[in-house]
Scaffold this motif. Structure first.
Motif, PDB file in Angstrom:
ATOM      1  N   TYR A 200     -13.863 -58.061 -15.323  1.00  0.00           N
ATOM      2  CA  TYR A 200     -12.429 -57.866 -15.107  1.00  0.00           C
ATOM      3  C   TYR A 200     -11.900 -56.778 -16.031  1.00  0.00           C
ATOM      4  CZ  TYR A 200      -7.481 -59.010 -14.573  1.00  0.00           C
ATOM      5  OH  TYR A 200      -6.132 -58.954 -14.305  1.00  0.00           O
ATOM      6  N   MET A 201     -11.181 -55.809 -15.444  1.00  0.00           N
ATOM      7  CA  MET A 201     -10.501 -54.780 -16.224  1.00  0.00           C
ATOM      8  C   MET A 201      -9.110 -54.572 -15.659  1.00  0.00           C
ATOM      9  SD  MET A 201     -13.528 -52.002 -16.982  1.00  0.00           S
ATOM     10  CE  MET A 201     -12.614 -51.200 -18.327  1.00  0.00           C
ATOM     11  N   SER A 202      -8.205 -54.165 -16.527  1.00  0.00           N
ATOM     12  CA  SER A 202      -6.814 -54.029 -16.097  1.00  0.00           C
ATOM     13  C   SER A 202      -6.107 -52.954 -16.898  1.00  0.00           C
ATOM     14  CB  SER A 202      -6.077 -55.368 -16.248  1.00  0.00           C
ATOM     15  OG  SER A 202      -6.196 -55.859 -17.570  1.00  0.00           O
ATOM     16  N   TRP A 203      -5.020 -52.459 -16.326  1.00  0.00           N
ATOM     17  CA  TRP A 203      -4.157 -51.499 -16.999  1.00  0.00           C
ATOM     18  C   TRP A 203      -2.747 -52.072 -17.094  1.00  0.00           C
ATOM     19  CZ3 TRP A 203      -5.003 -47.197 -19.646  1.00  0.00           C
ATOM     20  CH2 TRP A 203      -6.216 -46.503 -19.460  1.00  0.00           C
TER      21      TRP A 203
ATOM     22  N   TYR B 124      -5.479 -53.803 -11.496  1.00  0.00           N
ATOM     23  CA  TYR B 124      -6.579 -54.528 -12.086  1.00  0.00           C
ATOM     24  C   TYR B 124      -7.797 -54.472 -11.155  1.00  0.00           C
ATOM     25  CZ  TYR B 124      -5.402 -58.438  -8.981  1.00  0.00           C
ATOM     26  OH  TYR B 124      -5.145 -59.225  -7.887  1.00  0.00           O
ATOM     27  N   SER B 125      -8.943 -54.850 -11.724  1.00  0.00           N
ATOM     28  CA  SER B 125     -10.188 -54.821 -10.964  1.00  0.00           C
ATOM     29  C   SER B 125     -11.039 -56.022 -11.372  1.00  0.00           C
ATOM     30  CB  SER B 125     -10.954 -53.530 -11.255  1.00  0.00           C
ATOM     31  OG  SER B 125     -12.276 -53.609 -10.760  1.00  0.00           O
ATOM     32  N   VAL B 126     -11.603 -56.706 -10.400  1.00  0.00           N
ATOM     33  CA  VAL B 126     -12.462 -57.861 -10.685  1.00  0.00           C
ATOM     34  C   VAL B 126     -13.938 -57.507 -10.572  1.00  0.00           C
ATOM     35  CG1 VAL B 126     -10.687 -59.513 -10.047  1.00  0.00           C
ATOM     36  CG2 VAL B 126     -12.329 -58.748  -8.322  1.00  0.00           C
TER      37      VAL B 126
ATOM     38  N   ALA C 292     -16.895 -53.814  -9.908  1.00  0.00           N
ATOM     39  CA  ALA C 292     -17.100 -52.470  -9.378  1.00  0.00           C
ATOM     40  C   ALA C 292     -16.773 -52.442  -7.884  1.00  0.00           C
ATOM     41  CB  ALA C 292     -18.538 -52.024  -9.627  1.00  0.00           C
ATOM     42  N   GLY C 293     -15.982 -51.454  -7.503  1.00  0.00           N
ATOM     43  CA  GLY C 293     -15.608 -51.282  -6.111  1.00  0.00           C
ATOM     44  C   GLY C 293     -14.434 -52.107  -5.644  1.00  0.00           C
ATOM     45  N   ILE C 294     -13.867 -52.933  -6.538  1.00  0.00           N
ATOM     46  CA  ILE C 294     -12.761 -53.834  -6.159  1.00  0.00           C
ATOM     47  C   ILE C 294     -11.561 -53.594  -7.072  1.00  0.00           C
ATOM     48  CG2 ILE C 294     -12.053 -56.222  -5.774  1.00  0.00           C
ATOM     49  CD1 ILE C 294     -15.069 -56.924  -5.751  1.00  0.00           C
ATOM     50  N   THR C 295     -10.451 -53.185  -6.488  1.00  0.00           N
ATOM     51  CA  THR C 295      -9.231 -53.004  -7.278  1.00  0.00           C
ATOM     52  C   THR C 295      -8.057 -53.608  -6.519  1.00  0.00           C
ATOM     53  OG1 THR C 295      -8.687 -50.839  -6.314  1.00  0.00           O
ATOM     54  CG2 THR C 295     -10.096 -50.841  -8.272  1.00  0.00           C
TER      55      THR C 295
ATOM     56  N   PRO D 204       2.682 -50.832  -9.667  1.00  0.00           N
ATOM     57  CA  PRO D 204       1.602 -49.908  -9.308  1.00  0.00           C
ATOM     58  C   PRO D 204       2.039 -48.520  -8.850  1.00  0.00           C
ATOM     59  CG  PRO D 204       2.074 -51.366  -7.476  1.00  0.00           C
ATOM     60  CD  PRO D 204       2.982 -51.790  -8.617  1.00  0.00           C
ATOM     61  N   ASN D 205       3.318 -48.348  -8.493  1.00  0.00           N
ATOM     62  CA  ASN D 205       3.749 -47.087  -7.890  1.00  0.00           C
ATOM     63  C   ASN D 205       3.577 -45.907  -8.843  1.00  0.00           C
ATOM     64  OD1 ASN D 205       4.426 -48.504  -5.619  1.00  0.00           O
ATOM     65  ND2 ASN D 205       6.604 -48.613  -6.082  1.00  0.00           N
ATOM     66  N   GLY D 206       2.959 -44.830  -8.321  1.00  0.00           N
ATOM     67  CA  GLY D 206       2.744 -43.622  -9.117  1.00  0.00           C
ATOM     68  C   GLY D 206       1.399 -43.586  -9.820  1.00  0.00           C
ATOM     69  N   TYR D 207       0.610 -44.645  -9.645  1.00  0.00           N
ATOM     70  CA  TYR D 207      -0.689 -44.745 -10.320  1.00  0.00           C
ATOM     71  C   TYR D 207      -1.787 -45.075  -9.309  1.00  0.00           C
ATOM     72  CZ  TYR D 207       2.513 -45.670 -14.237  1.00  0.00           C
ATOM     73  OH  TYR D 207       3.528 -45.615 -15.147  1.00  0.00           O
ATOM     74  N   ASN D 208      -2.961 -44.459  -9.530  1.00  0.00           N
ATOM     75  CA  ASN D 208      -4.140 -44.808  -8.753  1.00  0.00           C
ATOM     76  C   ASN D 208      -5.262 -45.221  -9.694  1.00  0.00           C
ATOM     77  OD1 ASN D 208      -2.967 -44.242  -6.331  1.00  0.00           O
ATOM     78  ND2 ASN D 208      -3.976 -42.280  -6.019  1.00  0.00           N
ATOM     79  N   VAL D 209      -6.135 -46.087  -9.206  1.00  0.00           N
ATOM     80  CA  VAL D 209      -7.305 -46.490  -9.981  1.00  0.00           C
ATOM     81  C   VAL D 209      -8.519 -46.519  -9.074  1.00  0.00           C
ATOM     82  CG1 VAL D 209      -6.069 -47.856 -11.712  1.00  0.00           C
ATOM     83  CG2 VAL D 209      -6.829 -48.931  -9.578  1.00  0.00           C
ATOM     84  N   SER D 210      -9.676 -46.507  -9.701  1.00  0.00           N
ATOM     85  CA  SER D 210     -10.939 -46.708  -9.015  1.00  0.00           C
ATOM     86  C   SER D 210     -11.888 -47.379  -9.976  1.00  0.00           C
ATOM     87  CB  SER D 210     -11.520 -45.377  -8.518  1.00  0.00           C
ATOM     88  OG  SER D 210     -11.763 -44.513  -9.615  1.00  0.00           O
TER      89      SER D 210
END
Lengths: 116, 112
Positions: free
Chosen positions: A31-34, A48-50, A52-55, A61-67
């Motif tokens: 698990y990782m998060s911003w 957040y992400s639980v 690899a490959g899952i966000t 969240p508006n204005g931000y992207n993650v991978s």
């Protein structure tokens, strides 16, 4: 272990510029998060992400992207920076995401971003 | 979304005094966490609570998970100058993900 590392520590952008905030952890956490922290607002979850490959989106969240292409890295992208994105950004990671005793969230030292 | 009401917003105390702060919510949480943030650093977990009614200590710190599951408090006994910082409560309501909701923080200043 280095724990959770974030780069850069400080950044100044002009409105409309793009940049990527880097976050890495060497604890094999799923698990990782911003979060962003604004005065008087506490910490608010961006993405957040639980694994690899899952966000997924958080509260703001508006204005931000993650991978999440690897377990270790979770970059946060600002595609077109705005003054409202001036804030301190924290990345966090935990072993799991069930809220049990082994899921302690460890925070990085933060990135202080100013958008002019 | 869910909100946590943390109070007080700030405290200015003398070294050696006891401190108490609390968080309340209109909704139920399954986990309550208390973090401390030093200037220029990320938050660090102080105490985690997983059961309603649970009372947990960590040195001079004591925290409780309210019976209603809608509140928690943190006490610091015999404060020292290094207790200075921002204290945050955070709650997790359960489910298939781990989205923490944070309070707005209590700024603690300790006068030597």
């Amino acid at each position: 272990n280095a724990g959770v590392t974030q780069t850069p520590k400080f950044q100044v952008l002009k409105t409309g510029q793009s940049m990527t905030l880097q976050c890495a952890q060497d604890m094999n956490h799923e698990y990782m998060s911003w979060y962003r922290q604004d005065p008087g607002m506490g910490l608010r979850l961006i993405h957040y992400s639980v694994g690899a490959g899952i966000t997924d989106q958080g509260e703001v969240p508006n204005g931000y992207n993650v991978s999440r292409s690897t377990t270790e890295d979770f970059p946060l992208r600002l595609l077109s920076a705005a003054p409202s994105q001036t804030s301190v950004y924290f990345c966090a990671s935990s072993l799991g995401w069930r809220g049990v005793s082994t899921d302690t969230q460890y925070f990085g030292p933060g990135t202080r971003l100013t958008v002019l | 979304g869910q909100q946590l009401n943390q109070s007080p917003q700030s405290m200015f105390i003398q070294e050696g005094e006891d401190v108490s702060m609390n968080c309340t919510s209109s909704s139920i949480f399954n986990t309550w966490l208390w973090y401390k943030q030093d200037p220029g650093e990320g938050p660090v977990l102080l105490i985690a609570l997983y059961k309603a009614g649970e009372l947990t200590s960590n040195g001079r710190l004591t925290a409780q998970f309210g019976i209603t599951r809608k509140d928690s408090f943190l006490n610091i006994s015999a404060s020292i100058p290094s207790d200075v910082g921002i204290y945050f409560c955070a709650g997790f309501s359960g489910g298939s993900n781990y989205k923490l909701t944070f309070g707005k923080g209590t700024l603690l200043t300790v006068n030597p």
